[in-house]
Design an enzyme around this catalytic site. Structure first.
Site, PDB file in Angstrom:
ATOM      1  N   PHE A 186     -22.670  58.193  14.733  1.00 33.95           N
ATOM      2  CA  PHE A 186     -23.684  59.203  14.446  1.00 33.95           C
ATOM      3  C   PHE A 186     -23.376  60.436  15.293  1.00 33.95           C
ATOM      4  O   PHE A 186     -22.988  60.308  16.447  1.00 33.95           O
ATOM      5  CB  PHE A 186     -25.082  58.658  14.764  1.00 33.95           C
ATOM      6  CG  PHE A 186     -26.178  59.396  14.076  1.00 33.95           C
ATOM      7  CD1 PHE A 186     -26.455  59.157  12.743  1.00 33.95           C
ATOM      8  CD2 PHE A 186     -26.920  60.339  14.754  1.00 33.95           C
ATOM      9  CE1 PHE A 186     -27.470  59.848  12.092  1.00 33.95           C
ATOM     10  CE2 PHE A 186     -27.933  61.039  14.121  1.00 33.95           C
ATOM     11  CZ  PHE A 186     -28.206  60.790  12.785  1.00 33.95           C
ATOM     12  N   HIS A 215     -38.528  60.179  17.813  1.00 36.67           N
ATOM     13  CA  HIS A 215     -37.357  59.307  17.709  1.00 36.67           C
ATOM     14  C   HIS A 215     -36.323  59.599  18.796  1.00 36.67           C
ATOM     15  O   HIS A 215     -35.671  58.689  19.302  1.00 36.67           O
ATOM     16  CB  HIS A 215     -36.743  59.460  16.311  1.00 36.67           C
ATOM     17  CG  HIS A 215     -35.726  58.432  15.989  1.00 36.67           C
ATOM     18  ND1 HIS A 215     -34.406  58.747  15.762  1.00 36.67           N
ATOM     19  CD2 HIS A 215     -35.827  57.090  15.864  1.00 36.67           C
ATOM     20  CE1 HIS A 215     -33.739  57.636  15.505  1.00 36.67           C
ATOM     21  NE2 HIS A 215     -34.567  56.620  15.558  1.00 36.67           N
ATOM     22  N   ARG A 256     -20.761  70.121  26.302  1.00 37.97           N
ATOM     23  CA  ARG A 256     -20.647  69.102  27.357  1.00 37.97           C
ATOM     24  C   ARG A 256     -19.662  67.987  27.051  1.00 37.97           C
ATOM     25  O   ARG A 256     -19.311  67.210  27.941  1.00 37.97           O
ATOM     26  CB  ARG A 256     -22.026  68.483  27.603  1.00 37.97           C
ATOM     27  CG  ARG A 256     -23.004  69.473  28.168  1.00 37.97           C
ATOM     28  CD  ARG A 256     -24.374  68.874  28.347  1.00 37.97           C
ATOM     29  NE  ARG A 256     -25.294  69.901  28.830  1.00 37.97           N
ATOM     30  CZ  ARG A 256     -26.591  69.794  28.792  1.00 37.97           C
ATOM     31  NH1 ARG A 256     -27.151  68.701  28.312  1.00 37.97           N
ATOM     32  NH2 ARG A 256     -27.354  70.761  29.243  1.00 37.97           N
TER      33      ARG A 256
END
Length: 156
Positions: free
Chosen positions: A28, A94, A133
Site C-alpha cells: 500500500f 483509520h 523522508r
C-alpha cells in the site's frame, strides 16, 4: 573504551558481513514503499550484507506487517528484520488505528521473539512528507538493523 565514567561499553560496528536480513514491505502506498526499499537495500549492500542473505516478503498493507515479521522471527533464518511501509493521513480515524496498531505490533514482535526489528513504517500527513523522508528512513533502517543484530549478539 567507554565514554561513560570509565564503565566498559558494548561496542558495535556496522559491518553486516554474514548477517541474514529479512525485510517485510507493505504494497500500500507502493511508490513510497519502493523508495524505502531501494534506500534500505542500497545501504545494506554498502554495509557488506550479501544480497544472497537478504529476503523480502511483501504484504497488502501496514497492518499485515507484524504477522509476517513474527513468522520470520520465529523461523530462525534471520539475524535482523526490517519493516517498511507508509501510512498517510486521510480524512478518517483509520490513520490513527493503522499507525498505532502497526507500531505496537512491530514492537511486540521484537520483544516477544528477541529479534531486532528496524521500524521503517512512515506515518505522515501527506504524500509529500512521505516522499521527502523515504530515502533517509530506508537507509537508517538498514543501519539500525545491523547495529542491533550485532549488539544483541554481544549481549547474549
Amino acid at each position: 573504551m567507554a565514554r561513560y565514567d570509565n564503565i566498559p561499553e558494548f561496542e558495535t560496528d556496522l559491518d553486516g558481513r554474514g548477517l541474514r536480513v529479512g525485510i517485510v514491505m507493505s504494497r500500500f502506498n507502493q511508490d513510497v514503499c519502493e523508495g524505502l526499499l531501494s534506500a534500505c537495500t542500497a545501504e545494506l549492500l554498502r554495509l557488506n550484507v550479501s544480497p544472497e542473505l537478504m529476503r523480502i516478503a511483501t504484504v497488502p498493507g501496514a497492518l499485515e506487517i507484524p504477522l509476517a515479521l513474527q513468522t520470520m522471527a520465529r523461523s530462525g533464518r534471520f539475524d535482523a528484520l526490517i519493516a517498511l511501509g507508509a501510512v498517510i493521513r486521510g480524512e478518517t480515524y483509520h490513520f490513527e488505528l493503522v499507525s498505532n496498531e502497526t507500531g505496537s505490533g512491530i514492537n511486540r514482535v521484537g520483544l516477544d521473539t528477541g529479534m531486532p526489528i528496524a521500524n521503517g513504517v512512515l506515518t505522515t500527513e501527506d504524500d509529500d512528507q512521505a516522499l521527502a523522508r523515504m530515502q533517509e528512513k530506508g537507509a537508517d533502517c538498514a543501519r539500525t538493523a545491523i547495529e542491533m543484530a550485532k549488539l544483541l549478539k554481544q549481549l547474549q
